[in-house]
Scaffold this active site. Sequence first.
Site, short mmCIF file in Angstrom:
data_model
loop_
_atom_site.label_atom_id
_atom_site.label_comp_id
_atom_site.label_asym_id
_atom_site.label_seq_id
_atom_site.Cartn_x
_atom_site.Cartn_y
_atom_site.Cartn_z
N PRO A 2 -55.99 -12.34 8.10
CG PRO A 2 -55.09 -14.23 7.02
CD PRO A 2 -55.81 -13.84 8.10
CD GLU A 3 -58.20 -6.65 6.93
OE1 GLU A 3 -58.54 -5.65 6.06
OE2 GLU A 3 -57.92 -6.40 8.13
CE LYS A 53 -62.00 -10.46 5.18
NZ LYS A 53 -62.40 -10.23 6.34
NE ARG A 262 -63.09 -7.75 13.51
CZ ARG A 262 -62.91 -7.95 12.13
NH1 ARG A 262 -63.97 -8.20 11.61
NH2 ARG A 262 -61.62 -8.35 11.70
#
Length: 274
Positions: A2-3, A53, A262
Amino acid sequence: MPEGPEIRRAADKVARRLVGGVLTSIKLPYPPISEFDGVLGDASVESVTSRGKALLMRFDNGLTLYSHSQLYGRWTVNRISTKVRWNRSLRAEFVSKGHAVRLWSATDVEVIPTKDEEAHPYIAKLGPDVLDETTSPDVIKNRLESPRFNGRSAASLMLDQSFVAGLGNYLRSEILHQAGVHPKTRPKDLDSENITKWGSLTKSISIRSYESNGLTVSDELAGERKEMGERRRSYRHSAFCRNGKDCHVCGATIIRIRVSGRRLDMCPKCQVES
Ligand SMILES: [Zn+2]
């Protein structure tokens, strides 16, 4: 993972159930925080917010529950009557106003004095939070132009939490695509107009995602692509997870590259190296 927008929404959801209510029960089965069972059980939750985060649950006795969800951590909110069958480890449970707020699987969970939040090793390293009201497009633009950051590649800046906190992988692809910035481009390669656009989209796309529960394009565009048969994972974005599909702007095919392992999805025509 999650960001920032997802963590802030989780914080809002937790806040709605816990702030201003009486805690009727509390469980802290995770050994690193178990000893706080009694002190937190007698307190009430004053506010819940996020920084980057991390989620911060502040109590009226001067303590904060800090949690960073990493890959697997999740906050859930259920009616107390709902039976939750989940194959995850319970870290914390707070019951109030008929609802159970639970934290699962996170490994980075601590109770710290609220006054020491800024000194926490994770928080101390964060740049301005992208969702914070004081983080204006100008603040981001100034950071892009500062000697500290202007020689770094766009791809690395957009994930660096000390540059701007709360950005992550999907926001990186979305911001760079919509700003027309190539992942290898450095801020110092661009003119002021392009930097302004980049700073402003960093802010607006993050806010858009927070307010719309994960959309980084307009409702209209998302709806159009949904009707054409795209799944949510792609119709909600302009580039991320749209590799192999057409660019909304120029029609070229979105490609996937990897930067430091990534994924980054981009348009080879709209994002030309400067
Ligand atoms: Zn394009």
